[in-house]
Design an enzyme around this catalytic site. Structure first.
Site, PDB file in Angstrom:
ATOM      1  N   LYS A  55       0.841  -1.205   0.000  1.00  0.00           N
ATOM      2  CA  LYS A  55       0.000   0.000   0.000  1.00  0.00           C
ATOM      3  C   LYS A  55       0.876   1.255   0.000  1.00  0.00           C
ATOM      4  O   LYS A  55       0.617   2.206  -0.732  1.00  0.00           O
ATOM      5  CB  LYS A  55      -0.930   0.002   1.225  1.00  0.00           C
ATOM      6  CG  LYS A  55      -2.118  -0.933   1.064  1.00  0.00           C
ATOM      7  CD  LYS A  55      -2.879  -1.180   2.372  1.00  0.00           C
ATOM      8  CE  LYS A  55      -3.952  -2.245   2.148  1.00  0.00           C
ATOM      9  NZ  LYS A  55      -4.606  -2.676   3.394  1.00  0.00           N
ATOM     10  N   GLN A  99      -4.595  -1.169   9.656  1.00  0.00           N
ATOM     11  CA  GLN A  99      -4.589  -2.522   9.092  1.00  0.00           C
ATOM     12  C   GLN A  99      -5.198  -3.516  10.095  1.00  0.00           C
ATOM     13  O   GLN A  99      -4.772  -3.582  11.245  1.00  0.00           O
ATOM     14  CB  GLN A  99      -3.138  -2.920   8.744  1.00  0.00           C
ATOM     15  CG  GLN A  99      -3.009  -4.251   8.055  1.00  0.00           C
ATOM     16  CD  GLN A  99      -3.640  -4.276   6.656  1.00  0.00           C
ATOM     17  OE1 GLN A  99      -3.459  -3.354   5.868  1.00  0.00           O
ATOM     18  NE2 GLN A  99      -4.387  -5.330   6.366  1.00  0.00           N
ATOM     19  N   ASP A 122     -11.162   3.401   4.178  1.00  0.00           N
ATOM     20  CA  ASP A 122     -11.570   1.990   4.131  1.00  0.00           C
ATOM     21  C   ASP A 122     -13.095   1.856   4.137  1.00  0.00           C
ATOM     22  O   ASP A 122     -13.616   0.782   3.848  1.00  0.00           O
ATOM     23  CB  ASP A 122     -11.003   1.248   5.357  1.00  0.00           C
ATOM     24  CG  ASP A 122      -9.888   0.288   4.993  1.00  0.00           C
ATOM     25  OD1 ASP A 122      -9.758  -0.043   3.800  1.00  0.00           O
ATOM     26  OD2 ASP A 122      -9.157  -0.122   5.917  1.00  0.00           O
TER      27      ASP A 122
END
Ligand code: NAD
Length: 296
Positions: A55, A99, A122
């Site tokens: 990422k 994460q 997200d």
């Protein structure tokens, strides 16, 4: 439409990343700054480390700022929440991604809810989930939005099609179902308690499998010509001490029947990061009151 077509998610994702990079250049010209994505990793889970590294690399390649925060596995919930609050207040940060999974001493939901919904790239915050369900503008979770992009690219208008989503997680299944409903599909959500999954799948023009069970969906369950999106990533034994990745769909038996199908790997997987970059640019544009570039 020809049957047995493989949907090249890697190629579509590369195209999307190119459009994001162009959008970032235009954003920098107008805003006088680069969009920024902060990624927080707690602990040393090997898969999470790989995800975070890729990422960060993709963020920089798109011309954005990447802020990586690596915290030890024994980080307390209070310390993680303090970091999230600091990132919420940081004007150079447009997107915050923590994460998952998090170590067991940390309440994941509390962390998700601490993220400013305007920086929740997200799309996991209940405000964004609720806005999606209400048909309002919101951040949409990256994987299902990537699946929808592949479906629209392949099929065009989805209106009236029968769609079956297998899996009801907050990360994939539920937002996928909301997106398909927004496209006026007739949506069925199947899950671990569904009685006759083969029978449910047989009705579908679109099948999205997000379960986490290797090759569970068999080719002879499919309506001939159905479009199949395989979200599953399962590592299986490949003999001679090696492993390989397979999806939730039995690709070999599904390919001849499906109108089109995503492979694993190189199907949905590359879309997730491309959409994360897209969401970060969209967030930066919204925060600076600029139009979101077309084609995203
Ligand atoms: P999850 O474990 O949170 O949810 C799995 C869902 O599958 C549950 O809702 C459960 O009800 C359903 N399920 C379990 N057994 C079933 C059965 N026998 N029949 C029907 N439904 C059943 O998983 P998730 O986070 O939604 O992820 C699903 C899969 O997608 C995993 O393999 C994961 O690795 C993969 N994934 C891939 C990406 C990507 O970037 N490609 C992103 C997220 C998740």
């Amino acid at each position: 439409m020809s049957q047995g077509a493989i949907i090249d998610g890697a190629a579509f994702a590369a195209g999307l990343r190119g459009r994001v990079a162009e959008g970032v250049t235009a954003f920098r010209d107008r805003a006088g700054r680069a969009p920024g994505l902060a990624v927080v990793l707690v602990g040393e889970d090997p898969a999470s480390q790989v995800y975070v590294r890729s990422k960060g690399k993709a963020t920089v390649e798109a011309g954005m700022l990447s802020f990586e925060h690596k915290l030890p596995a024994d980080t307390s919930q209070d310390d993680l929440l303090a970091l999230v609050r600091q990132l919420n207040a940081d004007a150079t940060v447009d997107g915050i991604l923590v994460q998952l999974p998090l170590p067991k001493q940390i309440d994941e939901q509390a962390v998700i809810e601490a993220i400013d919904p305007a920086k929740d790239v997200d799309g996991f915050h209940p405000v964004n989930a609720g806005r999606l369900a209400s048909g309002l503008d919101s951040f949409v979770p990256c994987t299902p939005l990537g699946c929808l992009m592949l479906l629209k690219d392949r099929l065009g208008d989805l209106s009236g099609l029968d769609a079956v989503v297998i899996g009801r997680s907050n990360i994939v299944g539920k937002p996928m179902a909301q997106l398909l409903l927004r496209e006026s599909c007739t949506v069925t959500i199947a899950h671990s308690r569904t009685r006759d999954l083969a029978d449910v799948v047989r009705r579908a023009d679109i099948v999205v499998a997000a379960v986490g069970r290797p090759r569970m969906v068999k080719g002879d369950w499919l309506k001939p010509g159905a479009t199949v999106i395989d979200v599953g990533i399962n590592r299986v034994d490949a003999g001679e001490g090696k492993t390989r990745l397979v999806g939730d769909v039995d690709f070999e038996s599904a390919l001849p029947l499906a109108g089109a199908i995503t492979p694993v790997p190189k199907g949905v997987g590359p879309m997730t990061i491309a959409v994360l970059l897209r969401n970060t640019l969209v967030g930066a544009c919204r925060r600076d009151g600029l139009d979101v570039p077309a084609g995203l």
